[in-house]
Design a protein around this motif. Structure first.
Motif, short mmCIF file in Angstrom:
data_model
loop_
_atom_site.label_atom_id
_atom_site.label_comp_id
_atom_site.label_asym_id
_atom_site.label_seq_id
_atom_site.Cartn_x
_atom_site.Cartn_y
_atom_site.Cartn_z
N ARG A 154 -19.81 22.99 -52.74
CA ARG A 154 -21.09 22.29 -52.67
C ARG A 154 -21.53 22.17 -51.21
O ARG A 154 -22.70 22.36 -50.87
CB ARG A 154 -20.98 20.90 -53.29
CG ARG A 154 -22.35 20.24 -53.50
CD ARG A 154 -22.22 18.75 -53.68
NE ARG A 154 -21.71 18.12 -52.49
CZ ARG A 154 -20.71 17.23 -52.47
NH1 ARG A 154 -20.10 16.87 -53.58
NH2 ARG A 154 -20.29 16.73 -51.31
N ARG A 155 -20.60 21.88 -50.31
CA ARG A 155 -20.93 21.72 -48.90
C ARG A 155 -21.34 23.05 -48.26
O ARG A 155 -22.27 23.11 -47.45
CB ARG A 155 -19.76 21.08 -48.14
CG ARG A 155 -19.60 19.58 -48.50
CD ARG A 155 -18.30 18.97 -47.98
NE ARG A 155 -18.17 19.04 -46.54
CZ ARG A 155 -18.71 18.20 -45.67
NH1 ARG A 155 -19.43 17.19 -46.10
NH2 ARG A 155 -18.53 18.35 -44.38
N VAL A 156 -20.65 24.12 -48.63
CA VAL A 156 -21.03 25.46 -48.13
C VAL A 156 -22.49 25.76 -48.54
O VAL A 156 -23.31 26.18 -47.72
CB VAL A 156 -20.08 26.55 -48.69
CG1 VAL A 156 -20.62 27.94 -48.37
CG2 VAL A 156 -18.67 26.37 -48.11
N CYS A 157 -22.79 25.51 -49.81
CA CYS A 157 -24.15 25.78 -50.31
C CYS A 157 -25.17 24.90 -49.59
O CYS A 157 -26.25 25.37 -49.23
CB CYS A 157 -24.24 25.52 -51.81
SG CYS A 157 -23.22 26.62 -52.78
N ALA A 186 -17.31 26.41 -41.48
CA ALA A 186 -16.06 25.69 -41.19
C ALA A 186 -15.46 25.04 -42.43
O ALA A 186 -14.25 24.83 -42.51
CB ALA A 186 -16.30 24.66 -40.09
N GLU A 187 -16.31 24.74 -43.41
CA GLU A 187 -15.83 24.03 -44.60
C GLU A 187 -14.73 24.80 -45.35
O GLU A 187 -13.69 24.24 -45.70
CB GLU A 187 -17.01 23.73 -45.53
CG GLU A 187 -16.65 22.93 -46.76
CD GLU A 187 -16.07 21.55 -46.47
OE1 GLU A 187 -16.40 20.94 -45.43
OE2 GLU A 187 -15.25 21.09 -47.29
N VAL A 191 -10.83 23.68 -45.73
CA VAL A 191 -10.15 23.45 -47.00
C VAL A 191 -8.97 24.42 -47.18
O VAL A 191 -7.97 24.08 -47.82
CB VAL A 191 -11.15 23.49 -48.19
CG1 VAL A 191 -11.46 24.92 -48.65
CG2 VAL A 191 -10.64 22.66 -49.37
N SER A 192 -9.06 25.60 -46.58
CA SER A 192 -7.93 26.55 -46.63
C SER A 192 -6.70 25.94 -45.96
O SER A 192 -5.58 26.02 -46.48
CB SER A 192 -8.29 27.86 -45.92
OG SER A 192 -9.35 28.50 -46.59
N LEU A 217 -11.46 25.96 -35.92
CA LEU A 217 -11.42 27.43 -35.88
C LEU A 217 -12.64 28.01 -36.60
O LEU A 217 -13.22 29.01 -36.14
CB LEU A 217 -10.13 27.93 -36.56
CG LEU A 217 -9.90 29.44 -36.47
CD1 LEU A 217 -9.49 29.84 -35.04
CD2 LEU A 217 -8.81 29.90 -37.46
N GLY A 218 -13.06 27.37 -37.69
CA GLY A 218 -14.23 27.83 -38.44
C GLY A 218 -15.51 27.73 -37.61
O GLY A 218 -16.35 28.64 -37.61
N ILE A 219 -15.64 26.60 -36.90
CA ILE A 219 -16.82 26.42 -36.04
C ILE A 219 -16.81 27.50 -34.95
O ILE A 219 -17.82 28.16 -34.70
CB ILE A 219 -16.84 25.00 -35.42
CG1 ILE A 219 -17.03 23.95 -36.53
CG2 ILE A 219 -17.93 24.87 -34.36
CD1 ILE A 219 -16.89 22.51 -36.07
N ALA A 220 -15.64 27.69 -34.32
CA ALA A 220 -15.53 28.70 -33.25
C ALA A 220 -15.81 30.09 -33.80
O ALA A 220 -16.46 30.91 -33.15
CB ALA A 220 -14.13 28.64 -32.64
N TYR A 221 -15.34 30.35 -35.01
CA TYR A 221 -15.53 31.67 -35.61
C TYR A 221 -17.03 31.94 -35.83
O TYR A 221 -17.52 33.05 -35.58
CB TYR A 221 -14.78 31.78 -36.94
CG TYR A 221 -14.90 33.15 -37.56
CD1 TYR A 221 -14.10 34.20 -37.14
CD2 TYR A 221 -15.86 33.41 -38.54
CE1 TYR A 221 -14.22 35.47 -37.68
CE2 TYR A 221 -15.99 34.67 -39.09
CZ TYR A 221 -15.18 35.70 -38.65
OH TYR A 221 -15.31 36.95 -39.18
#
Lengths: 340, 340
Positions: A154-157, A186-187, A191-192, A217-221
């Motif tokens: 839901r957050r990704v969407c 990043a979400e 969660v991973s 890491l997700g934000i940086a990616y």
């Protein structure tokens, strides 16, 4: 060859995500087997189409995060494989839907699902993949995986919706930018690491730390990805430069550029974002280079990455930690390849 | 007024789904409150859009099936309310995606989500609604609800995919037709009765019987819907007649018509399905009436409905049973209103 995937066009790069996977080879084999098995769960009439979407050629960063954050010894844990499959299926579902919206014809060197089956079937295929991911998540003894994956999706969407609604608008702050990439990218990284470390049997303190690491890491990616949109070599990164500017997306490189420009030049950039003026890509790419935007954005990326490294630094003795940290190093190496 | 919903345009109809809901009023109030509550779970930036999609003006047949199949006394059970909300959210998500594919501008007398927010946001909003439904399903003590809803949703999507891929093709048997409606419509009716009776505390024998009833009612309901596409009065049912023929969908009324026509006439109908010839709607509507297709289709519908009634007939003493059976009567009354 503008359509060849990055890994195929830079086989000699010193550190790539693929290098992490070489070490994860038995895990990735188990993941692939688990994903292939899922195809049998689909109704016979749609199995071939599901098979087409369950593409096993991607970078698999999210499964790597699951495996590395839950790492205890070399053994392949079935629970980690299953949760990696759930998250990868959700990710593949979002790609199927993304390609419809972007009207993308090619992904990873072959026709997208929308190109092969049409937009109607592609919407439904994405839905079916996602539904099956949640059904698979319900095979765990508790509802924890379903709950976390449902909420994360839901957050990704939500992140994607906010980004879509903002296209072509210019009143966007850095805070707005970070909010969107936190949700849309990043979400699932977060969660991973959360579910990986938890199912790997780590205690709450490390689970919390690994979750922060995953998010950072997700934000940086995503910052790396936004940088690559302007600083990649077209041949090497396998796509056209500047698509974010053309589609009216104010990403961090453009926010930094706007700050560095004189007011009249900045106004001209903004009318390219709103679509009132045609994009002067050559000029913008030159300005991005001349005004050292790469370094500014890389600093922001580094600062996010270091926050993540600090979070797990105190747990350096745990087997998961050096492995997780290696992903940050891979990302740094990838960023370096973009440096003008 | 081609856009007004059916219930608004036939307020004096003897038996309507709304009449069942008058008796369920406290349950429906609790359901509406639960659905409204869910909006708060969405990210603040997308809450207004989620609110728009969580439309509480529909017929709510699936929630009614949950409540009626789990009925023990007049008390409103929070578990039944929550599972009804989960299934209604999944249904609303499929409507949001259906409207994108049908390029529908209006539903229930107001702009569709795709008209209001554009196709990109609508794809993502449907995804977010579905993701939240699964997150809500994870609030039950076991994974049973997640598992059932995830699997059912995959089956609904599979049915829609098969139907989409078959549009404009003529090699369709009755078996093919029933397979699609079993998946795309009967599946959510089935799971509503399954989870409703289970959470209502009934034993396995009745749960199995109620599940059959739900499935049969769902098949009959879709046959009714396909009949209404040709036999409704345009003013009364609030939509244009013959849309299935125009969009190349071989539904049961058209399969019956094909069987009743002489070979040359049948070939002409088939070229309208494939789009090789323009639709002669006036002729087809006349043939449907002259060749008694209504009665033939109604017989098929009745046979499905009776199978469902037989399944729960042995449990007539249970409080759920007379209530469930009332839905079949409502459907019969609705079918009667279509009779030419």
């Amino acid at each position: 060859m503008p359509t060849s995937p990055p890994s195929a066009s830079s086989p000699t790069a010193p550190l790539e995500f693929a290098s992490v996977f070489a070490r994860l080879s038995p895990h990735v084999k188990a993941l692939d087997a688990c994903l292939r098995e899922q195809i049998q769960a689909f109704e016979p009439e749609v199995r071939e189409m599901a098979d087409y979407c369950i593409d096993t050629s991607g970078k698999r960063i999210r499964p790597a995060l699951v495996f590395l954050s839950g790492w205890q010894d070399d053994a392949v844990s079935p629970a980690l494989v299953k949760v990696a499959a759930v998250i990868e299926l959700v990710h593949l579902a979002t790609l199927v839907h993304d390609d419809i919206m972007d009207e993308a014809g090619l992904r990873r060197g072959r026709d997208t699902a929308v190109k092969s089956f049409g937009p109607e079937a592609a919407v439904l295929l994405g839905d079916a993949l996602f539904a099956h991911a949640l059904h698979l998540a319900a095979q765990f003894p508790t509802t924890a995986v379903c709950s976390a994956v449902g909420e994360s999706t839901r957050r990704v969407c939500a992140g994607e919706i906010i980004q879509t609604m903002r296209r072509g608008t210019t009143a966007i702050t850095r805070e707005d930018y970070y909010r969107v990439i936190d949700l849309k990218t990043a979400e699932l990284f977060r969660v991973s690491c959360h579910l990986g470390s938890q199912l790997g049997g780590y205690d709450d303190d490390f689970v919390a730390a690994a979750t922060i690491y995953g998010r950072q890491l997700g934000i940086a990616y995503q910052i790396f990805d936004d940088l690559a949109d302007f600083f990649g070599e077209e041949g090497k990164i396998g796509k056209t430069l500047g698509t974010d500017l053309v589609s009216g997306k104010l990403t961090l490189p453009l926010l930094e550029l706007a700050d560095a420009l004189k007011p009249t030049e900045r106004a001209a950039l903004m009318s390219e974002i709103t679509g009132q003026a045609a994009t002067n890509m050559e000029l913008r790419l030159r300005q991005l280079r001349e005004l050292d935007i790469f370094d500014r954005v890389n600093e922001a990326l580094e600062s996010q990455l270091r926050k993540g490294e600090r979070a797990i630094g105190a747990f350096a003795a745990l087997p998961a930690v050096p492995r997780l940290l290696s992903l940050a190093e891979v990302l740094r190496a990838q960023v370096k390849l973009l440096q003008p």
